[in-house]
Design a protein around this motif. Structure first.
Motif, PDB file in Angstrom:
ATOM      1  N   ASP B  90      19.339 -18.268 -69.408  1.00  0.00           N
ATOM      2  CA  ASP B  90      20.633 -17.820 -68.895  1.00  0.00           C
ATOM      3  C   ASP B  90      21.839 -18.671 -68.968  1.00  0.00           C
ATOM      4  O   ASP B  90      21.960 -19.744 -68.368  1.00  0.00           O
ATOM      5  N   ASN B  91      22.642 -18.215 -69.937  1.00  0.00           N
ATOM      6  CA  ASN B  91      23.732 -18.684 -70.283  1.00  0.00           C
ATOM      7  C   ASN B  91      25.024 -18.135 -70.627  1.00  0.00           C
ATOM      8  O   ASN B  91      24.907 -17.057 -71.640  1.00  0.00           O
ATOM      9  N   GLU B  92      26.045 -18.630 -70.255  1.00  0.00           N
ATOM     10  CA  GLU B  92      27.555 -17.672 -70.439  1.00  0.00           C
ATOM     11  C   GLU B  92      27.844 -17.359 -71.908  1.00  0.00           C
ATOM     12  O   GLU B  92      28.288 -16.454 -72.103  1.00  0.00           O
ATOM     13  N   ILE B  93      27.791 -18.516 -72.579  1.00  0.00           N
ATOM     14  CA  ILE B  93      28.217 -18.398 -74.022  1.00  0.00           C
ATOM     15  C   ILE B  93      27.183 -17.657 -74.644  1.00  0.00           C
ATOM     16  O   ILE B  93      27.829 -16.860 -75.643  1.00  0.00           O
TER      17      ILE B  93
END
Lengths: 158, 125, 149
Positions: B90-93
């Motif tokens: 789970d990662n914004e980028i």
């Protein structure tokens, strides 16, 4: 007609105009069912996760516990015509309150126990408003299935 | 619900089972599922089956989700199938990149009926 | 990234993954139990931004509860491969959520595929890892975590 349910009690209804309501949920959890197709509603006000801690109480007031209360609610709801395929399940309550021995958070454990029971029975929670440190009053309108929550300060819907 | 035939691509059979159960628990029944353990198997299935939603994990052996998605998006007959990523990465980028590449939604594991319900409410018209 | 940060992130992760995925209320235990028994360990490598690992030591009764809940089936009716797959998927989710909890949603990281491991001797730098114990509504389990800075 409005039905106010107390701790350990449950109510199901298919009567248009009815409202089912329960007050001041702290660590207790209300499980609310609504069949969107047949407009049948159900609610239970549960206090503790497991009936094993007090089997006498579980006999006299099964709705007090997750493992004895939820099967009753589901049975009554089904008998009234509720179908799981068109039913939305919501839960509210479960505020953070430690047990007498300060070993676990009763509210959190209630919420988890409800989800565990539902999951094992092929059911899941679709909307929830649990945890924190607030008291919640919750009601469901049988006509619309709207679930309203309130406390001294606010009113909101889930 | 507009999705009737769903491809689930995830190397864990448990994860595929959880995804199917959560969809059902969120109130979506009688759907047809196709299951693949990695992107390669997913592409093979898509050569013979028509689906209207792809749910994919990212970290998979043989062909991971990122390559799988790129291959889908560069294929004339598969590029319009909506893709939902369900992953514990789970990662914004990564989420922003996947969405730029045309992924409809990125949902973090553990999946729950509530997450599926919210997604369906947002996308079902 | 201090040992304390790592421990806090792991405690938060275990509590949330166990409550949302396994439906068990877990509590961190400060004091190591005197007798801790396990037969199998689950292992996952952390590759980047720094290397390390997470190991889960789950006693048999807890493994049973976890798998039976998630699959809603009897343990005896399940194949060993299904059981392993279930436990490894949980470790995979724990690892991903732990990295996000520790580094934030803006950080990039990479983890390996999880594996069942029967021999602790194969694990390097085991003595450098932090041991964190939890109670899972009764049964005790342990997580070892190491992240080299």
């Amino acid at each position: 007609m409005r039905y106010d349910i107390g701790i350990g009690h449950l109510k199901t209804s298919s009567t248009q105009g009815d409202e089912i309501k329960t007050y001041a949920l702290g660590s207790c959890v209300a499980v609310i069912l609504y069949d969107r197709k047949t407009k049948i509603a159900g609610m239970i006000h549960i206090a503790l996760p497991e009936s094993a801690v007090n089997t006498d109480k579980a006999k006299s007031l099964p709705g007090y516990f997750v493992d004895t209360g939820l099967p009753l609610l589901l049975k009554e709801f089904k008998e009234l015509g509720g179908d799981r395929k068109t039913t939305v399940i919501k839960i509210a309550g479960g505020s953070s309150i430690m047990d007498e021995n300060k070993t676990f958070d009763i509210g959190k454990r209630n919420g988890i126990a409800v989800k565990r029971y539902l999951w094992k029975n092929g059911l899941g929670v679709m909307k929830e408003d649990i945890g924190g440190n607030i008291s919640r009053t919750v009601s469901i309108d049988v006509d619309t299935g709207r679930v309203l929550l309130s406390n001294a300060k606010d009113k909101w819907e889930i | 619900m507009k999705y009737k035939r769903i491809l689930i691509t995830d190397d864990s059979a448990t994860s595929r089972m959880i995804i199917k159960r959560c969809i059902e628990m969120a109130g979506f029944f009688d759907l047809e599922y196709f299951e693949a353990e990695d992107g390669l198997q997913g592409l093979t299935i898509l050569d013979s089956e028509k689906v209207d939603l792809i749910i994919t994990d990212l970290k998979m052996p043989k062909m991971g989700g990122k390559t799988f998605i790129r291959k889908l998006k560069s294929s004339e007959d598969k590029k319009d199938i909506p893709i939902v990523v369900v992953s514990s990465l789970d990662n914004e980028i990564l989420e922003a990149r996947l969405k730029r590449e045309g992924v409809l939604a990125v949902i973090g594991k553990p999946l729950s009926p509530a997450k599926v319900f919210d997604f369906m409410e947002e996308t079902d018209d | 990234m201090t040992e304390e940060n790592i421990k806090e992130a792991m405690i938060k992760t275990i509590e949330s993954v166990f409550s949302d995925m396994v439906f068990i209320d877990t509590l961190h235990i400060e004091k190591s139990p005197e007798n801790f028994d396990y037969t199998q360990i689950l292992y996952i490598d952390i590759i980047s931004p720094s290397n390390g690992y997470i190991i889960a030591y789950l006693p048999l009764d807890l493994r049973k509860t976890i798998v039976e809940t998630i699959h809603s089936t009897d343990w005896d009716e399940m194949h060993a491969s299904e059981i392993d797959d279930c436990l490894l998927e949980i470790l995979n989710v724990i690892a991903g959520n732990f990295m996000t909890e520790l580094l934030g949603r803006g950080a990039k990281y990479n983890i390996s595929f999880p594996a069942v491991n029967y021999d602790e001797e194969d694990i390097e730098q085991l003595d450098k890892s932090q041991e964190i114990y939890f109670s899972a509504e009764g049964p005790i389990f342990r997580i070892n975590v190491l992240l080299n800075s």
